[in-house]
Enzyme design. Structure first.
Site, short mmCIF file in Angstrom:
data_model
loop_
_atom_site.label_atom_id
_atom_site.label_comp_id
_atom_site.label_asym_id
_atom_site.label_seq_id
_atom_site.Cartn_x
_atom_site.Cartn_y
_atom_site.Cartn_z
N ALA B 14 41.34 26.95 58.83
CA ALA B 14 42.00 28.24 59.12
C ALA B 14 40.80 29.03 59.90
O ALA B 14 40.90 29.45 60.69
CB ALA B 14 42.46 28.95 57.86
N PHE B 113 57.32 11.76 55.97
CA PHE B 113 56.70 12.49 54.82
C PHE B 113 57.89 13.14 53.79
O PHE B 113 58.96 13.28 54.44
CB PHE B 113 55.88 13.75 55.45
CG PHE B 113 54.42 13.77 54.82
CD1 PHE B 113 53.68 12.35 55.16
CD2 PHE B 113 53.85 14.30 54.15
CE1 PHE B 113 52.16 12.20 54.89
CE2 PHE B 113 52.43 14.18 53.64
CZ PHE B 113 51.72 13.32 53.88
N ASP B 210 37.58 32.18 45.47
CA ASP B 210 36.75 33.37 45.97
C ASP B 210 37.35 34.35 46.45
O ASP B 210 37.33 35.67 46.38
CB ASP B 210 35.60 32.95 46.61
CG ASP B 210 34.50 31.77 45.97
OD1 ASP B 210 34.92 31.17 45.02
OD2 ASP B 210 33.80 31.51 46.57
N GLN B 229 51.24 24.06 42.82
CA GLN B 229 52.06 22.67 43.12
C GLN B 229 51.17 21.43 42.60
O GLN B 229 49.85 21.39 42.76
CB GLN B 229 51.75 22.49 44.69
CG GLN B 229 52.19 21.00 45.20
CD GLN B 229 52.50 20.98 46.70
OE1 GLN B 229 51.69 20.88 47.40
NE2 GLN B 229 53.87 20.91 47.00
N HIS B 231 50.75 17.69 42.77
CA HIS B 231 51.14 16.53 43.56
C HIS B 231 51.35 15.35 42.72
O HIS B 231 50.92 15.01 41.66
CB HIS B 231 49.75 16.19 44.43
CG HIS B 231 49.99 15.29 45.52
ND1 HIS B 231 50.31 14.07 45.43
CD2 HIS B 231 49.98 15.74 46.88
CE1 HIS B 231 50.44 13.43 46.63
NE2 HIS B 231 50.25 14.42 47.51
N LEU B 241 43.21 12.58 44.71
CA LEU B 241 44.42 12.60 45.53
C LEU B 241 44.89 11.06 46.23
O LEU B 241 43.93 10.58 46.86
CB LEU B 241 44.46 13.45 46.83
CG LEU B 241 45.55 13.70 47.55
CD1 LEU B 241 46.80 14.13 47.02
CD2 LEU B 241 45.18 14.64 48.81
N GLU B 244 50.37 11.39 50.09
CA GLU B 244 51.70 11.04 50.28
C GLU B 244 52.19 10.23 51.23
O GLU B 244 53.45 9.67 51.43
CB GLU B 244 52.66 12.66 50.49
CG GLU B 244 53.84 12.60 50.43
CD GLU B 244 54.46 14.10 50.40
OE1 GLU B 244 54.04 14.93 49.61
OE2 GLU B 244 55.39 14.48 51.29
N ARG B 275 57.85 17.72 46.61
CA ARG B 275 56.69 17.32 45.61
C ARG B 275 57.11 17.77 44.16
O ARG B 275 56.77 17.16 43.51
CB ARG B 275 55.39 17.82 46.31
CG ARG B 275 54.75 16.82 47.29
CD ARG B 275 53.62 17.69 47.86
NE ARG B 275 52.89 16.72 48.76
CZ ARG B 275 51.76 17.03 49.36
NH1 ARG B 275 51.34 18.32 49.28
NH2 ARG B 275 51.04 16.33 50.45
N HIS B 340 47.19 20.50 42.67
CA HIS B 340 46.89 20.11 43.94
C HIS B 340 46.65 21.59 45.12
O HIS B 340 45.85 21.46 45.82
CB HIS B 340 47.80 19.34 44.67
CG HIS B 340 47.70 18.76 45.89
ND1 HIS B 340 46.38 18.05 46.30
CD2 HIS B 340 48.16 18.88 47.18
CE1 HIS B 340 46.62 17.74 47.74
NE2 HIS B 340 47.80 18.28 48.17
N ARG B 375 55.25 23.81 48.61
CA ARG B 375 54.99 23.39 49.95
C ARG B 375 55.19 21.97 50.46
O ARG B 375 54.93 21.15 49.56
CB ARG B 375 53.44 23.58 50.08
CG ARG B 375 52.93 23.02 51.47
CD ARG B 375 51.37 23.44 51.63
NE ARG B 375 50.41 22.70 50.87
CZ ARG B 375 50.07 21.49 50.86
NH1 ARG B 375 50.88 20.78 51.82
NH2 ARG B 375 49.36 20.73 49.97
N LEU B 381 48.06 22.10 56.63
CA LEU B 381 47.24 21.97 57.63
C LEU B 381 47.80 22.79 58.70
O LEU B 381 47.24 23.64 59.39
CB LEU B 381 47.04 20.42 58.36
CG LEU B 381 46.23 19.43 57.49
CD1 LEU B 381 46.02 18.12 58.10
CD2 LEU B 381 44.85 20.07 56.93
#
Lengths: 303, 563, 393
Positions: B14, B113, B210, B229, B231, B241, B244, B275, B340, B375, B381
């Site tokens: 981001a 997915f 933060d 979430q 996972h 992780l 998925e 999920r 996650h 999500r 992403l």
């Protein structure tokens, strides 16, 4: 034991004493050498750098010739670079049947040869430890290298990459040189250069870097008060011995570090005379190793 | 004293995307991060990025899947924007060099997915986040003249002027301990999530909330904080992780009886349900005694052709081998649900603006909200890139009409004194930072996990309040200035505790089950009373203040959610 | 649980003291990572120990250190393995020190910017688009994208840079990580400047021909990037594809080597050196560059002759293969060199056959008769069989 023996190029060129000393030592160890006199250069990684398939095909040819030797237990080499370069090709050949078939097609066309997956190819060092065994080797020692301070210099191709070379907890092949020195009665000297590069591969491209590497390791071994180095690779020998005078200049040091081929070190301990082992052919005279008046290393030859 | 039109805090996807967009829009830009940008946690995003780019696909379908995945808590206007802009963003990434894997025809390849009605996940093996992050960093290196990088600078405080506008930040150079005021016309928070509030978590050690806490402390409301979430596939041993993408490539889940239990819970989508659905199914199996003795479920990747696994799931081959001693191409690997992602964050509009003028947020730190209650995989992403870019562009435009602010050096002295206080703290037998952090993480993972109830949440809140009281007495060992990670750890602990309290309070507030929030005491979704966001604002040092915000609808009415 | 002694290299630039070793005793399971061990030290004993770390799962690249003298990721090395490996292993002690070839900032933290990132920046690390940029995606073969993914997989941890033996003596060497980065673009069909990139790195005195082929980077890399292999591919692209004859003698050396093996079946070192300098023919040694080089090597050659190491006969009439064998080598060389595009197997892409012998139906009649030279299928097909069955004898 009977081995399909690949001496490599350099041992029959600039380091004839390596070829000679191996021939002298083999009978003492009960190794029957069947020389692969039709086999070709391993390419030393340079042919692969030019054309990978060419290197793979040429080495597959050597492997196929080795597999034709009746009754041989395995293929043996006396050059780390051959071990590494051939191992790299063998990894590809063994990993992929389609690729192997393509390579074999070329071999078939030219000489009717076929490489069959899964050759065992060992450097003399590995063979000493894994096939002959250290206990047996110890028992054969006639002239223990007592008080001889030997720095192992493995070279790159025989210790890296560990995965391909099969170095693991069960086969700590990166310690075999240490073990052999000890088995022969010598003292292992730890110094910074044990696993470093002699610099030979860039001697024509960057002589400065090449000789600096050789010089640094020789100087480190000198500082660690080694009497000599032992190498399982004739290319290392070229940079460490043949080029030692130039390397010394490069690092501004007075260097006189004898560098022995592995079969020479073994031969000395098994009672052979320095001359039989071609030690008179070195650029740096192995005077610190051998008392030339008596031809005795460390301790007298046991009866 | 550095002064820029746009200051970006955080250099993951981001942040970097925002920096490049703002610079592209003509702004002077600084991007500041407590770690080198390529260490940012975006690097760990494995499976891919969603976009309806294939001819047979549509952004509406992608948007609907996202709305449904969010359990209708996502804001549909924001979701529409994200899904509509997704294809162009993928092509942009492709053009700047992301090595997306291809189909046999050489076109961009996709994989399936979870929760998606089409295979629309674009990917680079299972290092998609890493590949995009590194390519964006290539662009930052390319544009080094227009984007100033401050790598290994730790932000301590967001600055406001008398009107409450955000006008920059104070940061500490980790290398030498020097504090600096960064003046800026606009500030974009892009500092990621807060996974470290939980233990275990798939999140990196740097994910300490933060930015969420910094914004919260200057009055920005947080939203959807209860939506955490879990996972479905994290490594039993350490919470790492397992992408998925494994299930996307065809892996199955089995319980200890060898049953493919997802047939019960999601007869259509099976392992590729949302999920929250899969994690809940796993947890139910485990709770009801059908898990393996170590409280796990088996993920069987051996069904995927070995060559495909080695090519497309290399990272989890490595993780299996190195961290679990399992060759996933040959045997199942044991997994369980693990913390996650945090759907919630600093509330923003579709241009990344928070209610505080001059302050933007994008990525996991923010809550637009495109994820709502849950999500979808490979939407994070996308979220970072779309809203990172939009924030960067908007902040750059805004900066044109604003004069460069000037912060008084007194603020710097205040921050210096706060840090000094931590460093000089005497060890009076109080707890170590690490103990407090561990207790926090274990508490959250126990009471604020897949299944929650009033009693547990109350207990969690009580513990968090106690830890908040203990934290200011924890002494540290490092008294130096160069790479004093100890003092940063103390500051981060404060952030984590603020975030934890917001999560717990929001979870207590929502008395229904929706998305990732499952209340065993309120097991049904209750649209009549709870189809709205919960916001959390700071209320002095007391218990955070709760509020609500409406969910924005466009074209999708809430329906029963089945997979 | 097992007990370990973590011997950490400490350095505090503010103390005015030299670096020193400090030992910490910890208890953890052997399969826990060295990083977990260090984090335990930080959490429970001394919070001032400096180490960069973040993901704990070998993906962020922060925690590059030297463990028992070898570079790697602290999070990617098991305590048990570390305590048991190396010549000096005692099953308990693990030494951890900062990476090499880079300045130390504090304890285990090095200055990556000063070395690693500077070198990355040197290889123009961004895509230079082939024009015209398509409206949609570039259409490129899947294999190419998987191929460059190997170098994309680099996590910039610096382990290869740390242990690069060329860089140790030549700090200007572009080095393994940056070379791998360069291949990421050279191998990318969307990049417009493949030639310029390899030309640049071939001509650089400290470029791709400065690599000594020591494998340390391959060994150090936690992600299978195999930087040295990428350097060799850069050389192939430079020399074989673009015919770049560099001023470092890199390409000439390679050409001379191949030609000599073709001419004799074996390497003839006496010819290799002069041809590497002067050019790939028997006349190479008469080239001024070769003459100069020979002159500087004269004392070495003289000594070698005096010792009988090298004989004039050996130099002029080297060992060659029997005629028919040589003919075979030449036929192979000619056939393979004609093949376009080059046949290059990348195990990173293809992986390994499921089991030895898979797809290898019939055994050729000319293959070795016994199976003494052919090892049985080992438990780990990833390993070359030369390595796996030694102890049984």
């Amino acid at each position: 034991m009977k081995v399909a023996y690949w001496p490599g190029c350099v041992s029959r060129g600039f380091t004839p004493e390596l070829h000679g000393s191996m021939a002298a030592v083999a009978p003492l160890l009960d190794i029957e050498l069947v020389e692969l006199d039709r086999a070709n250069c391993c390419g030393a990684g340079v042919i692969a750098e030019h054309n990978q398939e060419l290197a793979d095909t040429l080495n597959a040819r050597t492997f196929a010739l080795a597999q034709q030797v009746q009754g041989a237990d395995l293929m043996m080499n006396i050059c780390s670079t051959c071990q590494g370069a051939q191992g790299e090709c063998q990894e590809r050949l063994d990993a992929n049947a389609d690729y192997r078939a393509q390579i074999n097609e070329t071999l078939q066309e030219t000489e009717g040869l076929t490489y069959e997956q899964g050759l065992t190819n060992k450097n003399f060092l590995w063979l000493l430890v894994e096939e002959i065994g250290l206990e047996k080797l110890k028992a054969m020692v006639k002239r223990p290298l007592t008080n001889l301070r030997v720095g192992p210099f493995y070279g790159c191709y025989i210790v890296r990459p560990t995965d391909r070379l099969g170095i693991d907890a069960e086969h700590p092949r990166d310690q075999y040189l240490h073990w052999v020195i000890e088995a022969l009665g010598g003292t292992v000297i730890d110094y910074a250069g044990v696993y470093k590069c002699c610099g030979f591969p860039v001697i024509t491209m960057n002589k400065d870097v090449s000789l600096k590497q050789a010089g640094t390791h020789l100087a480190d071994a000198t500082d660690a008060e080694a009497d000599c180095l032992v190498v399982p690779c004739p290319l290392c020998h070229l940079n460490l011995d043949l080029q030692q005078p130039l390397a010394a200049k490069k690092v501004n040091r007075e260097l006189a570090m004898p560098v022995l081929h592995l079969p020479q070190l073994v031969g000395l301990a098994l009672g052979l005379e320095p001359k039989q082992l071609g030690m008179n052919k070195h650029v740096v005279k192995p005077t610190s190793v051998i008392d030339w008046t008596t031809s005795v290393v460390g301790a007298p030859v046991a009866a | 004293m550095p002064a820029h039109d746009v200051l970006i805090i955080g250099a993951g996807l981001a942040g970097q995307r925002a920096a490049l967009a703002a610079a592209d829009a003509g702004a002077s830009v600084a991007i500041l991060s407590k770690v080198h940008p390529v260490r940012s946690h975006s690097v760990a995003a494995a499976g891919g990025i969603n976009a309806a780019l294939n001819p047979g696909d549509s952004w509406e379908s992608h948007a609907y899947d996202t709305v449904k995945g969010s359990d209708y808590l996502g804001d549909q206007d924001a979701i529409e924007i994200m899904c509509r802009e997704a294809p162009d963003e993928i092509l942009h990434l492709e053009h700047i060099g992301v090595t997306f894997h291809r189909s046999d025809t050489g076109h961009l390849g996709t994989r399936a997915f979870g929760g998606a009605s089409a295979a629309r996940t674009y990917y680079v093996a299972d290092i998609t986040g890493q590949a995009i992050l590194h390519v964006l960093y290539e662009q930052l290196m390319k544009h080094h003249e227009t984007v100033d990088r401050y790598e290994e600078w730790f932000t301590t405080t967001l600055l406001q002027d008398d009107d409450g506008h955000c006008i920059g930040a104070v940061a500490r150079n980790i290398r030498d301990g020097r504090l600096e005021v960064f003046d800026a016309k606009s500030v974009i928070l892009a500092s990621g999530g807060a996974g470290q509030v939980f233990k275990p978590t798939t999140n990196a050690l740097i994910c300490t909330g933060d930015g969420i806490a910094q914004a919260y402390r200057i009055g920005a409301p947080l939203m959807d904080m209860e939506m955490i979430q879990y996972h479905p596939t994290t490594l039993a041993e350490n919470g790492f992780l397992i992408t998925e993408g494994a299930r996307g490539e065809g892996a199955h889940l089995y319980n200890a009886l060898g049953e493919r239990f997802m047939e019960k819970y999601a007869p259509n989508k099976l392992e590729l349900a949302s999920r929250d659905v899969v994690s809940r199914a796993e947890q139910t199996e485990i709770n009801e005694g059908r898990g393996f003795p170590d409280g796990t479920i088996a993920l069987d990747i051996t069904r995927v052709p070995r060559k495909r696994t080695l090519e497309a799931l290399r990272e989890i081959v490595n993780i299996g081998r190195d961290f679990a001693g399992v060759d996933i191409t040959r045997e199942p690997i044991h997994i369980r649900p693990g913390m996650h992602y945090i759907m919630g964050g600093v509330r923003t509009d579709v241009d990344g603006q928070t209610p505080i003028p001059g302050l933007y947020a994008a990525g996991e730190v923010a809550c637009v909200s495109v994820h709502g209650g849950n999500r979808l995989g490979a939407n994070s992403l996308l979220d970072t890139l779309i809203f990172g870019r939009r924030s960067g562009e908007h902040a750059a435009h805004r900066a044109r009409g604003v004069a460069m602010p000037k912060t008084s050096s007194r603020r710097l002295a205040d921050v210096a004194a706060e840090i000094d206080e931590i460093i000089r703290r005497e060890n009076t037998g109080g707890r170590r930072i690490s103990e407090i952090k561990d207790e926090l993480g274990e508490t959250m993972n126990r009471y604020v996990a897949v299944y929650r109830d009033a009693e547990g949440l109350a207990r969690a809140h009580e513990i968090v309040r106690r830890l908040k009281a203990e934290a200011p007495t924890a002494a540290i060992d490092d008294k130096g200035t160069v790479f004093n990670q100890d003092v940063l750890g103390a500051i981060e602990l404060g952030y984590m505790l603020d975030v934890a309290e917001a999560i717990v309070v929001a979870a207590q507030e929502r008395k229904e089950s929706r998305g990732a929030q499952f209340r065993t005491d309120f097991p049904e979704r209750n649209d009549a009373e709870w189809l709205h966001h919960i916001t959390i604002s700071r209320n002095g040092d007391g218990v955070p203040e709760k509020g609500t915000a409406p969910v924005r609808f466009t074209q999708w009415e809430p329906q029963e959610r089945t997979y | 649980m097992a007990e370990y002694t973590l011997k950490l290299r400490r350095y505090n630039p503010e103390s005015g003291e030299a670096p020193f070793w400090e030992e910490f005793q910890i208890e953890l399971e052997p399969h826990r990572s060295v990083l977990e061990g260090i984090l335990k030290v930080k959490a429970e004993i001394d919070g001032s120990v400096g180490i960069r770390c973040s993901c704990r799962a070998a993906i962020c690249g922060s925690c590059g250190v030297r463990i028992n003298g070898r570079a790697g990721l602290a999070c990617h090395t098991h305590l048990g393995h570390a305590a048991d490996s190396g010549v000096h292993a005692d099953g308990r002690t693990i030494t951890v020190e900062p990476m090499g070839n880079m300045p130390i900032l504090k304890d285990l933290i090095v200055d990556m910017d000063a070395v690693h990132w500077k070198k990355i920046q040197r290889v123009t690390p961004w895509l230079i688009n082939k024009e015209p940029v398509p409206e949609r995606e570039y259409i490129v073969p899947h294999e190419n994208m998987v191929d460059v993914t190997q170098t994309m997989a680099c996590i910039q941890c610096g382990a290869c840079v740390s242990d690069c033996l060329s860089m140790e003596v030549d700090p200007l060497f572009v080095g393994p990580a940056a070379s791998a980065r360069a291949y990421r673009f050279v191998g990318d069909p969307r990049d417009a400047e493949q030639y310029e990139r390899v030309k640049d790195l071939a001509e650089d005195r400290h470029g791709i021909y400065d690599c000594t082929h020591c494998f340390n980077c391959i060994e150090a890399c936690p992600k299978g990037v195999a930087p040295m292999s990428q350097i060799m591919r850069l050389r192939r692209v430079a020399g074989a594809d673009h015919g770049i004859v560099d001023r470092n003698n890199g390409h000439r050396h390679e050409q001379a080597f191949v030609t000599l093996v073709k001419e004799g079946g074996l390497l003839h070192e006496a010819e290799l050196l002069p041809r590497s300098y002067g050019g790939d023919s028997w006349f190479g040694k008469f080239h001024p560059a070769a003459g100069q080089e020979l002159l500087s090597s004269l004392p070495v050659i003289t000594t070698a002759l005096l010792r009988g190491k090298v004989t004039p006969k050996g130099v002029l009439a080297p060992h060659k293969l029997p005629k028919d064998a040589l003919a075979a080598v030449q036929a192979i060389t000619e056939k393979v060199e004609r093949r376009r595009p080059r046949n290059e197997l990348n195990l990173y892409i293809t992986g390994y056959d499921d089991s030895p012998g898979a797809g290898d139906g019939d055994v050729h009649p000319l293959a070795a008769d016994g199976d003494a030279m052919t090892s049985a299928p080992g438990p780990n097909p990833h390993r070359p069989t030369s390595a796996s069955e030694s102890e049984s004898a």
